[in-house]
Write a protein that holds these residues in place. Structure first.
Motif: not given
Length: 367
Positions: A157-168, A177-181, A192-195
């Motif tokens: 799956g894919l990690l969806l990360e949300v903080s106060s100043d970014h979505v990743r 590994l691939a990462m985008a924000h 917050r991190q959800v898969i």
């Protein structure tokens, strides 16, 4: 249930929903689409118990409200085969759904709507709006690196990360590994991190257009819900802890290579033709202003190629899976690619020269 609808109005959501419905199901009703007609609206729902997609068509001429499930792919195939000239009339007679359009008449089997499973509602813990094109960009940039049927289920799956100043978004299969924000004020009080499971990621990406129109994400404890136009998409989340991606990103590499992305991709693809079918390994020889690419296989066949690069430093010889490198070249959209290396045993850090919103890590391999 009885209603009249144009072919195009019915076909568009049907094709989207048929993608969610699995061909082979343990429960027959999961091969069906739920049709609910009321208040001049037709609502279509498909699910595989992990992912649910709801599409709404309005206005629809509803003569008699009702709800029933019918085989999703058969209904979709029929609508696709019909002409545009005549509207479609759907009418439920007993336990059969009759579809009439012009001179065509089809009779479909049904299953009761009560048998159709509902994705349970839960309290939302956070709501977020962002442009469809931004979320689509992040999914496209990272989804290819998700694992497939790995025993480490949290990698499928894919990690969806949300903080106060970014979505990743982050994806890894253990080899790359691939990462985008995107930087944005989200109002999220804590990280917050959800898969999101693989199927959910792929279906959500299909719904998104390259537009500024927002998509609304609702993150719960067990589900992610997205509202895109007339569609509501819901996916279960994978329980588990995603690896700490920050520990995987190599730091302090002293060998920085700048190359033309398209030329590098073509060179890698050519050499990859003669790489080992299973291992897919290529050897890179880096020297001043030149990168050489070598591949061979058990049949004693070999490929040698080279391209000019911007690099002044020590020579380096390092091996990679050529498929992983080509995937990264496809994911980047800048003309120039920047590759940071340190030694033959350390991962490569690959990114666009001018855009820092995406980065990629590829582990080396011994050849």
């Amino acid at each position: 249930m009885k209603l009249t609808i144009s072919r195009e109005s019915l076909l568009t959501p049907l094709q989207s929903i048929a993608g969610v419905v699995e061909k082979k199901q343990t429960m027959p009703v999961l091969s069906n689409v739920l049709l609910v007609a009321e208040d001049n609206t037709l609502t279509l729902t498909g699910t595989n118990m992990e992912v649910e997609l709801v599409g709404r068509v309005t206005p629809v001429h509803v003569d008699q409200s009702g709800r029933i499930t019918v085989p999703a792919r058969k209904l979709s195939d029929i609508c696709r085969a019909l002409g545009d000239e005549s509207p479609i009339e759907l009418s439920l007679e007993g336990d059969r759904l009759h579809l009439r359009s012009g001179n065509s008449h089809f009779t479909l089997s049904t299953l009761p709507a009560e048998h159709f499973p509902n994705v349970e509602d839960e309290d939302e813990s956070f709501r977020l709006e962002l442009p469809q094109k931004e979320l689509g960009r992040m999914l496209d940039a990272t989804a290819f690196a998700m694992a497939q049927q790995d025993v480490r289920y949290y990698l499928n799956g894919l990690l969806l990360e949300v903080s106060s100043d970014h979505v990743r978004t982050v994806a890894t299969d253990g080899h790359r590994l691939a990462m985008a924000h995107v930087d944005m004020q989200t109002g999220c009080p804590e990280l917050r991190q959800v898969i999101v499971p693989r199927k959910g990621v792929l279906e959500l990406a299909r719904l998104l257009d390259d537009v500024e129109t927002p998509v609304t994400l609702v993150i719960g404890d067990n589900h992610l819900r997205a509202t895109v136009g007339a569609y509501t998409f819901t996916s279960k989340l994978i329980e588990g802890k995603f690896p700490d991606y920050n520990r995987v990103i190599p730091r302090g590499g002293d060998k920085v290579v700048l190359a033309d992305r398209s030329t590098l991709k073509n060179t890698l693809q050519r050499a990859g033709i003669l790489s080992h079918e299973n291992i897919r390994g290529v050897r890179l020889n880096l020297g001043p202003n030149q990168l050489e690419v070598f591949a061979n296989n058990p049949d004693q066949e070999q490929a040698e190629d080279a391209l000019p690069v911007e690099y002044q430093g020590e020579s380096l010889q390092i091996g990679f899976n050529v498929g992983y490198l080509v995937d990264v070249m496809n994911a980047l959209d800048d003309d120039q690619v920047k590759i940071t290396l340190s030694n033959p045993n350390s991962s490569a850090l690959i990114e666009s020269e001018s855009d820092n919103r995406c980065l990629y890590v590829v582990m080396p391999m011994r050849l």
